[in-house]
Design an enzyme around this catalytic site. Structure first.
Site, mmCIF file in Angstrom:
data_model
loop_
_atom_site.group_PDB
_atom_site.id
_atom_site.type_symbol
_atom_site.label_atom_id
_atom_site.label_comp_id
_atom_site.label_asym_id
_atom_site.label_seq_id
_atom_site.Cartn_x
_atom_site.Cartn_y
_atom_site.Cartn_z
ATOM 1 N N SER A 50 0.543 -1.640 -0.371
ATOM 2 C CA SER A 50 0.083 -0.039 -0.075
ATOM 3 C C SER A 50 1.222 0.943 -0.009
ATOM 4 C CB SER A 50 -1.298 0.023 1.626
ATOM 5 O OG SER A 50 -0.098 -0.030 2.551
ATOM 6 N N ASP A 88 5.299 -7.357 3.550
ATOM 7 C CA ASP A 88 4.898 -7.842 1.554
ATOM 8 C C ASP A 88 5.700 -8.275 0.163
ATOM 9 O OD1 ASP A 88 2.329 -7.965 0.777
ATOM 10 O OD2 ASP A 88 1.914 -5.703 1.230
ATOM 11 N N GLU A 119 -0.583 -12.183 -1.542
ATOM 12 C CA GLU A 119 -1.650 -12.516 -1.515
ATOM 13 C C GLU A 119 -1.981 -13.571 -2.224
ATOM 14 O OE1 GLU A 119 -3.398 -8.851 -4.192
ATOM 15 O OE2 GLU A 119 -2.185 -7.571 -2.364
ATOM 16 N N GLU A 186 -9.598 -9.548 3.740
ATOM 17 C CA GLU A 186 -9.903 -7.807 3.253
ATOM 18 C C GLU A 186 -10.919 -7.836 2.873
ATOM 19 O OE1 GLU A 186 -6.605 -5.947 1.004
ATOM 20 O OE2 GLU A 186 -8.172 -3.998 1.238
HETATM 21 O O1 KIV Z 1 -0.346 -3.808 1.366
HETATM 22 C C1 KIV Z 1 -1.117 -3.594 2.565
HETATM 23 O O2 KIV Z 1 -1.172 -2.433 3.256
HETATM 24 C C2 KIV Z 1 -1.740 -4.572 2.745
HETATM 25 C C3 KIV Z 1 -3.552 -4.046 3.944
HETATM 26 C C4 KIV Z 1 -4.540 -4.981 3.140
HETATM 27 C C5 KIV Z 1 -3.489 -2.984 5.243
HETATM 28 O O3 KIV Z 1 -2.509 -5.186 2.365
#
Ligand code: KIV
Length: 268
Positions: A50, A88, A119, A186
């Site tokens: 994000s 992430d 994801e 989510e």
């Molecule tokens: O990238 C991000 O901040 C997320 C949000 C859903 C928390 O994956």
């Protein structure tokens, strides 16, 4: 030989043990400054992709690169010593189990993140297994997946039909079986999120998925009012960040223009 780092950080085992005992808290951070403020206050800090939107000003997360994620995770790790840090995995870094492993190893080698998030759908189960078998702690992101926003034509709330709820429950169970330590859920209808949470023994951290999950995560700039472009329904703003900062900026400009800053004490 002495062990220098005396501050003990949260572990994935401690996170697992919180399920059914206490709610788990998580915020995003992208730099050392924010990470230092959030450290120890929340159980986990997510260096989310994000950042491509709230830090870099893009309209979706897809442009984030592995190099950017590593750079920001390094900064967060410098600022935070006790919350568990999750990095992430950006779009394109998990396309096959081998690529996912290569990307995750690079994250582990170059940063001090304790876990990675990716994801996934059913196609990602093999990647989770490969990462876990190679000593990488995995948080699996399911439900609404922002990296699929272009292919799916927008951000769509999930779990609206019996079929999709059953599919998400099956996916969550498979993820647990592959060894992930937690799930990030989510944009899932609250009733469905409750059923998914109850179906697994690992913690489910929700965002836009109602209250009946094991914990919550918010993007920091949403939570503290620093992102003005839009406010999703699920966000609660705990601060009016933009207003507060703008007040400070205007006062600074006023003081410089009037000659009130710097004063004698602020001068050598
Ligand atoms: O990238 C991000 O901040 C997320 C949000 C859903 C928390 O994956």
């Amino acid at each position: 030989m002495s062990i220098q780092n005396t501050i003990k950080s949260m572990t994935t085992t401690q996170i697992l043990k919180k399920k059914g005992v206490e709610k788990i808290t998580m915020l995003t951070a992208y730099d050392a400054l924010m990470a230092k403020i959030f450290d120890g206050e929340v159980d986990m800090i997510l260096v989310g992709d994000s950042l491509q939107m709230s830090f870099f000003g893009e309209s979706d997360t897809l442009g984030a690169t592995l190099e950017q994620m590593i750079y920001h995770t390094k900064a967060v790790c410098r600022g935070a010593k006790s919350s568990l840090i999750v990095c992430d995995m950006p779009f394109g870094s998990t396309t096959t189990p081998e690529i996912a492993l290569k990307s995750a190893i690079q994250i582990y080698k170059e940063t001090k993140a304790q876990a990675i998030k990716l994801e996934v759908g059913f196609e990602g189960l093999q990647s989770i297994q490969m990462l876990v078998e190679n000593g990488i702690a995995v948080m699996a992101h399911i439900g609404l997946k922002p990296q699929f926003v272009r292919s799916e034509g927008g951000y769509k709330v999930q779990g609206k039909t019996q079929e999709s709820v059953e599919s998400l429950i099956k996916l969550a169970k498979d993820i647990e079986q592959k060894g992930a330590f937690s799930i990030l859920l989510e944009g899932v209808r609250a009733e469905a999120a409750k059923a998914i949470t109850q179906s697994v023994g690992i913690p489910v951290i929700g965002i836009g998925s109602g209250a009946d999950v094991d914990g919550q995560v918010l993007v920091w700039s949403d939570a503290f009012g620093f992102f003005e472009e839009f406010k999703p329904k699920f966000v609660r703003q705990y601060l009016k960040g933009v207003e507060l900062l703008r007040q400070g900026v205007r006062q600074y400009v006023k003081d410089v223009k009037s000659g009130a800053f710097p004063n004698e004490q602020e001068s050598y």
